[in-house]
Design a protein around this motif. Sequence first.
Motif, PDB file in Angstrom:
ATOM      1  N   VAL A 189      -9.951   5.918   0.354  1.00 58.37           N
ATOM      2  CA  VAL A 189      -8.564   5.630   0.719  1.00 58.37           C
ATOM      3  C   VAL A 189      -8.368   6.046   2.171  1.00 58.37           C
ATOM      4  CG1 VAL A 189      -6.152   6.073   0.241  1.00 58.37           C
ATOM      5  CG2 VAL A 189      -7.803   5.994  -1.642  1.00 58.37           C
ATOM      6  N   GLN A 190      -7.775   5.151   2.932  1.00 57.07           N
ATOM      7  CA  GLN A 190      -7.498   5.458   4.342  1.00 57.07           C
ATOM      8  C   GLN A 190      -6.026   5.253   4.624  1.00 57.07           C
ATOM      9  OE1 GLN A 190     -10.326   2.930   6.454  1.00 57.07           O
ATOM     10  NE2 GLN A 190     -11.711   4.673   6.655  1.00 57.07           N
ATOM     11  N   GLN A 219      -3.070   5.082   7.806  1.00 55.79           N
ATOM     12  CA  GLN A 219      -2.814   4.897   9.228  1.00 55.79           C
ATOM     13  C   GLN A 219      -1.330   5.121   9.472  1.00 55.79           C
ATOM     14  OE1 GLN A 219      -5.125   4.085  11.743  1.00 55.79           O
ATOM     15  NE2 GLN A 219      -3.403   4.546  13.097  1.00 55.79           N
ATOM     16  N   ALA A 260       0.451   3.053   6.585  1.00 57.73           N
ATOM     17  CA  ALA A 260      -0.240   1.943   5.926  1.00 57.73           C
ATOM     18  C   ALA A 260      -1.456   2.492   5.188  1.00 57.73           C
ATOM     19  CB  ALA A 260      -0.670   0.911   6.959  1.00 57.73           C
ATOM     20  N   VAL A 261      -1.540   2.160   3.909  1.00 54.34           N
ATOM     21  CA  VAL A 261      -2.596   2.697   3.060  1.00 54.34           C
ATOM     22  C   VAL A 261      -3.555   1.579   2.672  1.00 54.34           C
ATOM     23  CG1 VAL A 261      -3.102   3.902   0.904  1.00 54.34           C
ATOM     24  CG2 VAL A 261      -1.018   4.445   2.185  1.00 54.34           C
ATOM     25  N   SER A 262      -4.837   1.853   2.776  1.00 55.89           N
ATOM     26  CA  SER A 262      -5.855   0.897   2.340  1.00 55.89           C
ATOM     27  C   SER A 262      -6.837   1.596   1.415  1.00 55.89           C
ATOM     28  CB  SER A 262      -6.589   0.303   3.543  1.00 55.89           C
ATOM     29  OG  SER A 262      -7.208   1.321   4.300  1.00 55.89           O
ATOM     30  N   GLY A 263      -7.387   0.839   0.485  1.00 47.58           N
ATOM     31  CA  GLY A 263      -8.350   1.408  -0.443  1.00 47.58           C
ATOM     32  C   GLY A 263      -7.728   2.074  -1.648  1.00 47.58           C
ATOM     33  N   THR A 276      -3.736   1.976  -4.076  1.00 48.69           N
ATOM     34  CA  THR A 276      -2.391   1.426  -4.152  1.00 48.69           C
ATOM     35  C   THR A 276      -1.345   2.524  -4.181  1.00 48.69           C
ATOM     36  OG1 THR A 276      -0.916   0.059  -5.474  1.00 48.69           O
ATOM     37  CG2 THR A 276      -2.629   1.241  -6.660  1.00 48.69           C
ATOM     38  N   ARG A 327       3.169  -4.456   0.713  1.00 47.72           N
ATOM     39  CA  ARG A 327       2.447  -4.159   1.956  1.00 47.72           C
ATOM     40  C   ARG A 327       1.596  -2.889   1.828  1.00 47.72           C
ATOM     41  NH1 ARG A 327       4.325  -6.985   6.464  1.00 47.72           N
ATOM     42  NH2 ARG A 327       6.226  -8.203   6.082  1.00 47.72           N
ATOM     43  N   ASN A 328       1.741  -2.190   0.690  1.00 43.69           N
ATOM     44  CA  ASN A 328       1.038  -0.916   0.479  1.00 43.69           C
ATOM     45  C   ASN A 328       1.334   0.059   1.626  1.00 43.69           C
ATOM     46  OD1 ASN A 328      -0.462   0.039  -1.746  1.00 43.69           O
ATOM     47  ND2 ASN A 328      -2.307   0.192  -0.493  1.00 43.69           N
ATOM     48  N   THR A 329       2.589   0.117   1.988  1.00 44.89           N
ATOM     49  CA  THR A 329       3.022   0.908   3.141  1.00 44.89           C
ATOM     50  C   THR A 329       4.241   1.740   2.746  1.00 44.89           C
ATOM     51  OG1 THR A 329       2.192  -0.738   4.700  1.00 44.89           O
ATOM     52  CG2 THR A 329       3.854   0.800   5.517  1.00 44.89           C
TER      53      THR A 329
END
Length: 125
Positions: free
Chosen positions: A1-2, A4, A22-25, A27, A75-77
């Motif tokens: 999980v990253q 930004q 903003a999250v990636s990897g 939810t 947007r997973n943000t």
Amino acid sequence: VQLQASGGGLVQAGDSLRLSCAVSGGTVSRRTVGWFRQALGKERDFAGAITWSPESAYYTDSVKGRFTIWKDNDRNTVYLQMNNLTAGDTAVYYCAVTRSYYRGNYNDERGYLHWGQGTLVTVSS
């Protein structure tokens, strides 16, 4: 999980800023997302968080009524709207996420597994 974090900057007292995380990897819809801040020479402190179920926002007393956190699951943000900023809000702001389905304390940074790099907010008086 990253993660930004972005949106920091230099503003004057009374101004507003909106931070984004903003999250990636992973939810955000199943995780608690927290915002912490660290002023120069001080420990990192809890600023606010939004839990995953129920989806509720919580704030430290000094920012209640001025800061608002919400999620955009599409947007997973996660966003942190900061209004009526004061010099006391000057800090590096970090966003962090827990593991999925976390039920621990939202204001305990030990519950947060992944952290963003931080974004600097400077409020001039």
